[in-house]
Design a protein around this motif. Structure first.
Motif, mmCIF file in Angstrom:
data_model
loop_
_atom_site.group_PDB
_atom_site.id
_atom_site.type_symbol
_atom_site.label_atom_id
_atom_site.label_comp_id
_atom_site.label_asym_id
_atom_site.label_seq_id
_atom_site.Cartn_x
_atom_site.Cartn_y
_atom_site.Cartn_z
ATOM 1 N N LYS A 1 0.846 -1.190 0.000
ATOM 2 C CA LYS A 1 0.000 0.000 0.000
ATOM 3 C C LYS A 1 0.884 1.243 0.000
ATOM 4 O O LYS A 1 1.959 1.211 0.567
ATOM 5 C CB LYS A 1 -0.908 0.019 1.244
ATOM 6 C CG LYS A 1 -1.886 -1.122 1.333
ATOM 7 C CD LYS A 1 -2.664 -1.032 2.646
ATOM 8 C CE LYS A 1 -3.608 -2.208 2.792
ATOM 9 N NZ LYS A 1 -4.334 -2.168 4.086
ATOM 10 N N PRO A 2 0.440 2.317 -0.635
ATOM 11 C CA PRO A 2 -0.832 2.518 -1.326
ATOM 12 C C PRO A 2 -0.897 1.891 -2.705
ATOM 13 O O PRO A 2 -1.911 2.001 -3.395
ATOM 14 C CB PRO A 2 -0.923 4.041 -1.429
ATOM 15 C CG PRO A 2 0.494 4.490 -1.516
ATOM 16 C CD PRO A 2 1.254 3.557 -0.615
ATOM 17 N N SER A 3 0.177 1.223 -3.132
ATOM 18 C CA SER A 3 0.224 0.591 -4.448
ATOM 19 C C SER A 3 1.171 -0.591 -4.362
ATOM 20 O O SER A 3 2.030 -0.669 -3.478
ATOM 21 C CB SER A 3 0.719 1.591 -5.504
ATOM 22 O OG SER A 3 1.035 0.937 -6.711
ATOM 23 N N GLN A 4 1.008 -1.531 -5.279
ATOM 24 C CA GLN A 4 1.946 -2.646 -5.381
ATOM 25 C C GLN A 4 2.995 -2.399 -6.461
ATOM 26 O O GLN A 4 3.815 -3.269 -6.739
ATOM 27 C CB GLN A 4 1.189 -3.947 -5.667
ATOM 28 C CG GLN A 4 0.295 -4.389 -4.512
ATOM 29 C CD GLN A 4 -0.418 -5.686 -4.796
ATOM 30 O OE1 GLN A 4 -1.010 -5.869 -5.854
ATOM 31 N NE2 GLN A 4 -0.371 -6.596 -3.849
ATOM 32 N N VAL A 5 2.976 -1.213 -7.038
ATOM 33 C CA VAL A 5 3.953 -0.829 -8.060
ATOM 34 C C VAL A 5 5.132 -0.150 -7.373
ATOM 35 O O VAL A 5 4.977 0.875 -6.715
ATOM 36 C CB VAL A 5 3.320 0.121 -9.103
ATOM 37 C CG1 VAL A 5 4.363 0.571 -10.118
ATOM 38 C CG2 VAL A 5 2.146 -0.568 -9.798
ATOM 39 N N HIS A 6 6.323 -0.733 -7.523
ATOM 40 C CA HIS A 6 7.501 -0.249 -6.803
ATOM 41 C C HIS A 6 7.748 1.238 -7.029
ATOM 42 O O HIS A 6 7.985 1.983 -6.083
ATOM 43 C CB HIS A 6 8.737 -1.042 -7.229
ATOM 44 C CG HIS A 6 8.729 -2.470 -6.796
ATOM 45 N ND1 HIS A 6 8.003 -3.428 -7.448
ATOM 46 C CD2 HIS A 6 9.368 -3.101 -5.780
ATOM 47 C CE1 HIS A 6 8.180 -4.600 -6.857
ATOM 48 N NE2 HIS A 6 9.001 -4.427 -5.851
ATOM 49 N N GLU B 1 7.947 -12.161 -9.301
ATOM 50 C CA GLU B 1 8.662 -10.898 -9.471
ATOM 51 C C GLU B 1 7.920 -10.010 -10.462
ATOM 52 O O GLU B 1 7.331 -10.497 -11.433
ATOM 53 C CB GLU B 1 10.093 -11.147 -9.936
ATOM 54 C CG GLU B 1 10.950 -11.808 -8.863
ATOM 55 C CD GLU B 1 12.308 -12.255 -9.350
ATOM 56 O OE1 GLU B 1 13.308 -11.978 -8.672
ATOM 57 O OE2 GLU B 1 12.358 -12.913 -10.410
ATOM 58 N N GLN B 2 7.984 -8.703 -10.214
ATOM 59 C CA GLN B 2 7.316 -7.737 -11.084
ATOM 60 C C GLN B 2 8.216 -7.378 -12.262
ATOM 61 O O GLN B 2 9.420 -7.163 -12.103
ATOM 62 C CB GLN B 2 6.980 -6.470 -10.289
ATOM 63 C CG GLN B 2 6.161 -5.455 -11.080
ATOM 64 C CD GLN B 2 5.834 -4.217 -10.260
ATOM 65 O OE1 GLN B 2 6.568 -3.235 -10.280
ATOM 66 N NE2 GLN B 2 4.740 -4.274 -9.515
ATOM 67 N N ILE B 3 7.633 -7.335 -13.453
ATOM 68 C CA ILE B 3 8.376 -6.987 -14.656
ATOM 69 C C ILE B 3 7.680 -5.854 -15.397
ATOM 70 O O ILE B 3 6.473 -5.654 -15.276
ATOM 71 C CB ILE B 3 8.561 -8.202 -15.603
ATOM 72 C CG1 ILE B 3 7.202 -8.778 -16.022
ATOM 73 C CG2 ILE B 3 9.423 -9.252 -14.951
ATOM 74 C CD1 ILE B 3 7.318 -9.994 -16.949
ATOM 75 N N TRP B 4 8.479 -5.103 -16.150
ATOM 76 C CA TRP B 4 7.977 -4.019 -16.994
ATOM 77 C C TRP B 4 8.590 -4.173 -18.386
ATOM 78 O O TRP B 4 9.797 -4.372 -18.517
ATOM 79 C CB TRP B 4 8.377 -2.659 -16.445
ATOM 80 C CG TRP B 4 7.611 -2.213 -15.245
ATOM 81 C CD1 TRP B 4 7.903 -2.464 -13.936
ATOM 82 C CD2 TRP B 4 6.421 -1.424 -15.241
ATOM 83 N NE1 TRP B 4 6.984 -1.890 -13.110
ATOM 84 C CE2 TRP B 4 6.054 -1.234 -13.883
ATOM 85 C CE3 TRP B 4 5.634 -0.855 -16.238
ATOM 86 C CZ2 TRP B 4 4.930 -0.502 -13.507
ATOM 87 C CZ3 TRP B 4 4.516 -0.118 -15.861
ATOM 88 C CH2 TRP B 4 4.182 0.050 -14.504
#
Length: 388
Positions: A87-92, A238-241
């Motif tokens: 929170k407030p987001s899961q985007v690093h 893992e988060q990817i872009w």
């Protein structure tokens, strides 16, 4: 017959584990493997070893100072290791720029001394940390600093567990690639640590194109395999872009060389996202079983499906998550080469190497040991080109 973990172990002498980076960035050794042949070089020679007209793909994630040390009034030391934002987001990138409060999933050292609901105050800045649950911590601070600035003041570099020493003054700069940009990793994409700006310029001058995507390396990269059968292991998320330019370049260039296992996992995940779209599923989440259960379209079909999806959503950049699990038997869809360090025995990264170059992985690693190579994050490098 199921593959067993003990098929992917080797004897790694303690003295082969690099505890410090080389004195000069780019001064490491480089093992070159192609068509079964092994040769030995210095890393600065890589521009002339890479195939001309290829595309070299880097992971531009930036390591955050993810270790936060706080103390109870009793003096008990509590270590909070940030894993992923909640929170407030899961985007690093969004969470790193927030002010006043955020919540993270964490690993907590000395957790028995910090009960759920307990609150800690930092002595040097107006920051408090409250333990919300077993692995969730909320942070609040009263000044106007972003969370990135807060961590810059109080956080420590999250060196890997096998570098069993205190962080020194060189680590914040050396445990970071020169092209790091997108904040969010808790471990470095270590294959990139060898590159200097000068080496990248020489690569580009040698008719080799470069591109950058993002995978935020998680602490799961150090997670050991504890199952006898490797397929029973649960992979981390893992988060990817990826960007429109990434996809267009993948369609335009051949061969594709990944800088690091994280870049390779991202590139292969992009393919499987395209495969999911063609199967009628638009969710950009690659599970560890997708590669074995989804139909396998041609590379260009899968990549064009991703472009079409981005067109439909009017997106130039898209985020997803991957649990892709690459082990022997995997059919690589995008990558033709890999720049990578030498990895722990019995790890998911060794399985990826074995999937990429087959049984020759043992010969590569034995040669590296016999020729004095240093292993793991601060160790030497290799350039592995796929068998034709």
């Amino acid at each position: 017959m199921a593959l067993k973990l003990d098929e992917f172990t080797y004897d790694l002498p303690e003295e082969r584990i690099a505890k410090h980076p080389p004195e000069k960035r780019g001064a490491s050794k480089l093992l070159h493997f192609q068509q079964g042949k092994i040769t030995h070089h210095h890393f600065a020679e890589i521009p002339k070893l890479l195939p001309q007209n290829s595309l070299l793909v880097f992971n531009d994630t930036k390591v955050i100072p993810a270790r936060v040390i706080m103390h109870k009034e009793s003096g008990a030391r509590i270590e909070i290791f940030l894993l992923e934002p909640l929170k407030p987001s899961q985007v690093h990138e969004e969470v790193m720029n927030v002010k006043h409060s955020c919540t993270w999933k964490c690993m907590i050292g000395n957790a028995k001394k910090w009960p759920i609901g307990g609150q800690l105050a930092h002595p040097s800045i107006p920051l408090s940390a409250k333990r919300i649950s077993q692995d969730e911590v909320s942070f609040e601070w009263s000044n106007e600093l972003s969370f990135s600035d807060v961590l810059a003041e109080i956080g420590k570099v999250p060196l890997p567990p096998y570098i069993d020493r205190d962080v020194n003054e060189d680590d914040p700069e050396r445990y970071q690639t020169v092209y790091s940009k997108m904040e969010g990793a808790v471990a470095a994409p270590t294959a990139g640590l060898h590159f200097t700006d000068e080496i990248i310029q020489l690569v580009q001058q040698n008719k080799i194109s470069t591109d950058f995507l993002t995978l935020h390396v998680s602490a799961g990269t150090f997670q050991p395999i504890k199952t006898t059968a490797i397929t029973d292991h649960k992979m981390h998320n893992e988060q990817i872009w990826i960007s429109r330019k990434n996809i267009e370049n993948l369609l335009s260039y051949k061969p594709i060389i990944a800088v690091g296992t994280t870049s390779m996992r991202t590139l292969e995940s992009v393919y499987w996202f395209g495969a999911k779209i063609l199967s009628g599923v638009n969710d950009f989440f690659i599970s560890q079983t997708d590669a074995s259960t989804l139909p396998s379209p041609k590379k260009d079909e899968a990549l064009k499906a991703v472009l079409s999806y981005m067109d439909g959503q009017d997106l130039d950049r898209i985020s997803g998550h991957t649990e892709i699990y690459i082990y022997p038997g995997y059919d690589f869809k995008i990558c033709d080469g890999l720049v990578t360090n030498f990895h722990l025995p019995g790890s998911t990264l060794i399985l990826l190497i074995a999937a990429f170059i087959g049984d020759d992985w043992r010969r590569v690693y034995q040669e590296a040991i016999e020729n004095g190579y240093q292993f793991l994050s601060y160790g030497d490098s290799s350039l592995l080109l796929k068998q034709k």
